[in-house]
Design a protein around this motif. Sequence first.
Motif, PDB file in Angstrom:
ATOM      1  N   LYS A 145      19.914 -55.757   0.809  1.00 56.56           N
ATOM      2  CA  LYS A 145      18.648 -55.707   1.550  1.00 56.56           C
ATOM      3  C   LYS A 145      17.521 -56.331   0.729  1.00 56.56           C
ATOM      4  O   LYS A 145      17.486 -56.175  -0.492  1.00 56.56           O
ATOM      5  CB  LYS A 145      18.285 -54.250   1.877  1.00 56.56           C
ATOM      6  CG  LYS A 145      19.316 -53.520   2.720  1.00 56.56           C
ATOM      7  CD  LYS A 145      18.907 -52.074   2.921  1.00 56.56           C
ATOM      8  CE  LYS A 145      19.980 -51.294   3.673  1.00 56.56           C
ATOM      9  NZ  LYS A 145      19.600 -49.878   3.865  1.00 56.56           N
ATOM     10  N   PRO A 146      16.587 -57.003   1.401  1.00 54.10           N
ATOM     11  CA  PRO A 146      15.437 -57.552   0.674  1.00 54.10           C
ATOM     12  C   PRO A 146      14.456 -56.448   0.313  1.00 54.10           C
ATOM     13  O   PRO A 146      14.356 -55.437   1.020  1.00 54.10           O
ATOM     14  CB  PRO A 146      14.817 -58.523   1.687  1.00 54.10           C
ATOM     15  CG  PRO A 146      15.183 -57.959   3.021  1.00 54.10           C
ATOM     16  CD  PRO A 146      16.518 -57.289   2.846  1.00 54.10           C
ATOM     17  N   ASP A 147      13.718 -56.630  -0.792  1.00 50.23           N
ATOM     18  CA  ASP A 147      12.712 -55.629  -1.163  1.00 50.23           C
ATOM     19  C   ASP A 147      11.284 -56.166  -1.024  1.00 50.23           C
ATOM     20  O   ASP A 147      10.323 -55.438  -1.272  1.00 50.23           O
ATOM     21  CB  ASP A 147      12.945 -55.104  -2.587  1.00 50.23           C
ATOM     22  CG  ASP A 147      12.939 -56.220  -3.631  1.00 50.23           C
ATOM     23  OD1 ASP A 147      12.541 -57.361  -3.301  1.00 50.23           O
ATOM     24  OD2 ASP A 147      13.348 -55.936  -4.773  1.00 50.23           O
ATOM     25  N   TRP A 148      11.172 -57.438  -0.642  1.00 51.72           N
ATOM     26  CA  TRP A 148       9.837 -58.011  -0.440  1.00 51.72           C
ATOM     27  C   TRP A 148       9.956 -59.183   0.527  1.00 51.72           C
ATOM     28  O   TRP A 148      10.885 -59.978   0.436  1.00 51.72           O
ATOM     29  CB  TRP A 148       9.250 -58.497  -1.771  1.00 51.72           C
ATOM     30  CG  TRP A 148       7.769 -58.771  -1.719  1.00 51.72           C
ATOM     31  CD1 TRP A 148       7.150 -59.897  -1.250  1.00 51.72           C
ATOM     32  CD2 TRP A 148       6.717 -57.893  -2.127  1.00 51.72           C
ATOM     33  NE1 TRP A 148       5.781 -59.776  -1.339  1.00 51.72           N
ATOM     34  CE2 TRP A 148       5.484 -58.554  -1.881  1.00 51.72           C
ATOM     35  CE3 TRP A 148       6.699 -56.608  -2.693  1.00 51.72           C
ATOM     36  CZ2 TRP A 148       4.251 -57.974  -2.168  1.00 51.72           C
ATOM     37  CZ3 TRP A 148       5.479 -56.034  -2.982  1.00 51.72           C
ATOM     38  CH2 TRP A 148       4.269 -56.712  -2.720  1.00 51.72           C
ATOM     39  N   ALA A 149       9.000 -59.292   1.439  1.00 54.43           N
ATOM     40  CA  ALA A 149       8.979 -60.425   2.369  1.00 54.43           C
ATOM     41  C   ALA A 149       7.563 -60.608   2.890  1.00 54.43           C
ATOM     42  O   ALA A 149       7.054 -59.744   3.600  1.00 54.43           O
ATOM     43  CB  ALA A 149       9.947 -60.203   3.522  1.00 54.43           C
ATOM     44  N   ASP A 150       6.939 -61.722   2.509  1.00 51.42           N
ATOM     45  CA  ASP A 150       5.632 -62.039   3.106  1.00 51.42           C
ATOM     46  C   ASP A 150       5.813 -62.586   4.517  1.00 51.42           C
ATOM     47  O   ASP A 150       5.001 -62.317   5.397  1.00 51.42           O
ATOM     48  CB  ASP A 150       4.894 -63.056   2.223  1.00 51.42           C
ATOM     49  CG  ASP A 150       4.541 -62.469   0.866  1.00 51.42           C
ATOM     50  OD1 ASP A 150       3.820 -61.456   0.833  1.00 51.42           O
ATOM     51  OD2 ASP A 150       5.012 -63.001  -0.163  1.00 51.42           O
ATOM     52  N   PHE A 151       6.896 -63.342   4.709  1.00 52.70           N
ATOM     53  CA  PHE A 151       7.249 -63.834   6.040  1.00 52.70           C
ATOM     54  C   PHE A 151       8.748 -63.615   6.221  1.00 52.70           C
ATOM     55  O   PHE A 151       9.552 -64.075   5.412  1.00 52.70           O
ATOM     56  CB  PHE A 151       6.896 -65.322   6.196  1.00 52.70           C
ATOM     57  CG  PHE A 151       5.424 -65.593   6.119  1.00 52.70           C
ATOM     58  CD1 PHE A 151       4.610 -65.480   7.236  1.00 52.70           C
ATOM     59  CD2 PHE A 151       4.838 -65.933   4.903  1.00 52.70           C
ATOM     60  CE1 PHE A 151       3.239 -65.709   7.148  1.00 52.70           C
ATOM     61  CE2 PHE A 151       3.476 -66.163   4.811  1.00 52.70           C
ATOM     62  CZ  PHE A 151       2.667 -66.049   5.934  1.00 52.70           C
ATOM     63  N   LEU A 152       9.095 -62.888   7.277  1.00 50.90           N
ATOM     64  CA  LEU A 152      10.483 -62.495   7.509  1.00 50.90           C
ATOM     65  C   LEU A 152      11.001 -63.165   8.776  1.00 50.90           C
ATOM     66  O   LEU A 152      10.387 -63.068   9.839  1.00 50.90           O
ATOM     67  CB  LEU A 152      10.576 -60.977   7.643  1.00 50.90           C
ATOM     68  CG  LEU A 152      11.945 -60.360   7.924  1.00 50.90           C
ATOM     69  CD1 LEU A 152      12.917 -60.658   6.795  1.00 50.90           C
ATOM     70  CD2 LEU A 152      11.820 -58.846   8.133  1.00 50.90           C
ATOM     71  N   PHE A 153      12.127 -63.856   8.657  1.00 54.98           N
ATOM     72  CA  PHE A 153      12.781 -64.520   9.787  1.00 54.98           C
ATOM     73  C   PHE A 153      14.106 -63.807   9.998  1.00 54.98           C
ATOM     74  O   PHE A 153      15.035 -63.950   9.200  1.00 54.98           O
ATOM     75  CB  PHE A 153      13.015 -66.001   9.466  1.00 54.98           C
ATOM     76  CG  PHE A 153      11.760 -66.766   9.146  1.00 54.98           C
ATOM     77  CD1 PHE A 153      11.180 -67.616  10.086  1.00 54.98           C
ATOM     78  CD2 PHE A 153      11.135 -66.628   7.901  1.00 54.98           C
ATOM     79  CE1 PHE A 153      10.020 -68.321   9.786  1.00 54.98           C
ATOM     80  CE2 PHE A 153       9.978 -67.325   7.602  1.00 54.98           C
ATOM     81  CZ  PHE A 153       9.411 -68.171   8.544  1.00 54.98           C
TER      82      PHE A 153
ATOM     83  N   LEU B 103       7.734 -69.714  -2.174  1.00 51.36           N
ATOM     84  CA  LEU B 103       6.908 -70.898  -1.931  1.00 51.36           C
ATOM     85  C   LEU B 103       5.473 -70.603  -2.328  1.00 51.36           C
ATOM     86  O   LEU B 103       4.815 -69.783  -1.682  1.00 51.36           O
ATOM     87  CB  LEU B 103       6.949 -71.300  -0.453  1.00 51.36           C
ATOM     88  CG  LEU B 103       8.256 -71.839   0.124  1.00 51.36           C
ATOM     89  CD1 LEU B 103       8.117 -72.054   1.621  1.00 51.36           C
ATOM     90  CD2 LEU B 103       8.640 -73.144  -0.540  1.00 51.36           C
ATOM     91  N   TYR B 104       5.029 -71.223  -3.398  1.00 49.61           N
ATOM     92  CA  TYR B 104       3.623 -71.097  -3.803  1.00 49.61           C
ATOM     93  C   TYR B 104       3.186 -69.632  -3.888  1.00 49.61           C
ATOM     94  O   TYR B 104       2.104 -69.260  -3.446  1.00 49.61           O
ATOM     95  CB  TYR B 104       2.719 -71.866  -2.837  1.00 49.61           C
ATOM     96  CG  TYR B 104       3.084 -73.313  -2.703  1.00 49.61           C
ATOM     97  CD1 TYR B 104       2.586 -74.262  -3.576  1.00 49.61           C
ATOM     98  CD2 TYR B 104       3.962 -73.736  -1.694  1.00 49.61           C
ATOM     99  CE1 TYR B 104       2.941 -75.601  -3.472  1.00 49.61           C
ATOM    100  CE2 TYR B 104       4.323 -75.069  -1.577  1.00 49.61           C
ATOM    101  CZ  TYR B 104       3.813 -75.992  -2.469  1.00 49.61           C
ATOM    102  OH  TYR B 104       4.169 -77.318  -2.361  1.00 49.61           O
ATOM    103  N   GLY B 105       4.054 -68.784  -4.425  1.00 53.21           N
ATOM    104  CA  GLY B 105       3.719 -67.377  -4.606  1.00 53.21           C
ATOM    105  C   GLY B 105       4.019 -66.480  -3.429  1.00 53.21           C
ATOM    106  O   GLY B 105       3.903 -65.259  -3.535  1.00 53.21           O
ATOM    107  N   LYS B 106       4.421 -67.056  -2.294  1.00 52.13           N
ATOM    108  CA  LYS B 106       4.800 -66.256  -1.124  1.00 52.13           C
ATOM    109  C   LYS B 106       6.320 -66.178  -1.038  1.00 52.13           C
ATOM    110  O   LYS B 106       7.033 -67.102  -1.441  1.00 52.13           O
ATOM    111  CB  LYS B 106       4.264 -66.893   0.166  1.00 52.13           C
ATOM    112  CG  LYS B 106       2.742 -66.966   0.241  1.00 52.13           C
ATOM    113  CD  LYS B 106       2.121 -65.605   0.495  1.00 52.13           C
ATOM    114  CE  LYS B 106       0.615 -65.751   0.728  1.00 52.13           C
ATOM    115  NZ  LYS B 106      -0.032 -64.449   0.961  1.00 52.13           N
ATOM    116  N   VAL B 107       6.811 -65.070  -0.479  1.00 47.56           N
ATOM    117  CA  VAL B 107       8.254 -64.880  -0.320  1.00 47.56           C
ATOM    118  C   VAL B 107       8.618 -64.988   1.161  1.00 47.56           C
ATOM    119  O   VAL B 107       8.124 -64.209   1.987  1.00 47.56           O
ATOM    120  CB  VAL B 107       8.696 -63.497  -0.855  1.00 47.56           C
ATOM    121  CG1 VAL B 107      10.212 -63.325  -0.682  1.00 47.56           C
ATOM    122  CG2 VAL B 107       8.299 -63.338  -2.315  1.00 47.56           C
ATOM    123  N   LEU B 108       9.455 -65.969   1.478  1.00 49.53           N
ATOM    124  CA  LEU B 108       9.985 -66.124   2.827  1.00 49.53           C
ATOM    125  C   LEU B 108      11.448 -65.707   2.810  1.00 49.53           C
ATOM    126  O   LEU B 108      12.213 -66.159   1.949  1.00 49.53           O
ATOM    127  CB  LEU B 108       9.871 -67.569   3.316  1.00 49.53           C
ATOM    128  CG  LEU B 108       8.497 -68.052   3.809  1.00 49.53           C
ATOM    129  CD1 LEU B 108       7.480 -68.126   2.691  1.00 49.53           C
ATOM    130  CD2 LEU B 108       8.619 -69.413   4.496  1.00 49.53           C
TER     131      LEU B 108
END
Length: 456
Positions: free
Chosen positions: A199-207, A175-180
């Motif tokens: 597994k994820p390798d990047w998360a700006d916001f993690l739920f 979203l707009y350059g951020k990774v959720l």
Amino acid sequence: MPSIKIHFLGAAGTVTGSKFYLETPQKNILIDCGMFQGVKELRELNWQDLPIDASAIDIVLLTHGHLDHTGYLPRLIKQGFTGDIVATAPTLAITEIILRDSAKIHEEEAEKANKEGYSKHDPALPFYTKNDVEKTIKYFKREEKDTWVSLSQDIQFRFRYNGHIIGSTFIELHLYGKVLVFSGDLGRADDVLLYAPEKPDWADFLFIESTYGNKLHPHEDVEEKLITLINDTLYNKGVLIIPSFAVERLQALMYILWKLYQKNRIPNLPVYVDSPMGNNVLSVFESFSDWHKLPMNEYHAICNHTNIVMSYKETWEVVDNPRPKIVIAGSGMVTGGRVLTYLQQLIDNINTSVVLVGFQAEGTRGRQLQEGAHEVKLFGKYYPVKAKIYNIESLSAHADQKELLDWMSEIKNVPEKVFLIHGEATPADVLRVKIQDTYQWKVQIPKLHEVIEILV
């Protein structure tokens, strides 16, 4: 600078009812659309319209097909949603099976309650009908895992394998350059039928889910426990009842019991699988063989070894048959389904054993049995619990605390915020402290209906 509003409409402060609504300047997205289960105050929320405009939702993304992630979809459409419901092909297949089965149960229970007069509502109404489900299925749209899908100029998403049930994924949303990143329900690295979660390798916001945020699954020898229980059942001329989730656990149990029989480690006790939904799920394993580890020749052998109960009339034939037997029946938290009939007839018998094999949400009959209830309410009447109750926690399809922490271990950046969802208060808080101590990340436990605004 654009902002995103995140509405925590379910699975916040509780395990069930997963619904996360993202308002953005370009698209409005709902992640999962599940029913609440468990305590009455949560179940009553199902009957309320969402505190948002359902017609404003552009798309629903599903992590997997379980009822607490999909069961509210027909109600969403009644409230005006007309967008796509998007998931992997096996998730949509599972969702279709679960919704149809759920509608059938809702209709049957409403009819039974009206006939026998044990509902406080006059008349008792089904939560939704089979017709509502058929309307819902028309909105389904499949997408492949690992493939980026563009929703608008600044919004893309993809599904990634997470090993909880067949078809299940976590969602990466740009979203707009951020990774959720939305974890969905995370599976386990050593599952009997499924591959290890990616597994994820990047998360700006993690739920991330926190169902077992305060526990490590015991290192039990599941086979030895089942062998003992089955031999005891034969010796006592009793019945071993396993309330099971129709997706994944049921198939795993069928596989384990078949393997034990093949190795001559258990007697040839008849195994009855009484879950119309579970029977349909078997066909999903056949249709999507690349999503699981079970070879097709073994799949067919397992089906041939198992007695599949096809009708409610057959349910009563199994109940009335005095021979020792193993019965696997839905539902896993003993909230409905065919298992209630077996328990109604057999739970007051000291030669009956009940084995719980998955998470039991607060307020469910499964949790009551797990915690040693002396009686249980079935179809409006109380029955004494004389059966022996067992719990095989290591058969859970949910990651435990160690596995949750390990799933985050390859994230290269420091997330701006981690949100703990899909967990009761104590497990979530224990996991919050553990994440902060392990990774020094900022962690928040959102409340139900809380709205959080993030700048992107």
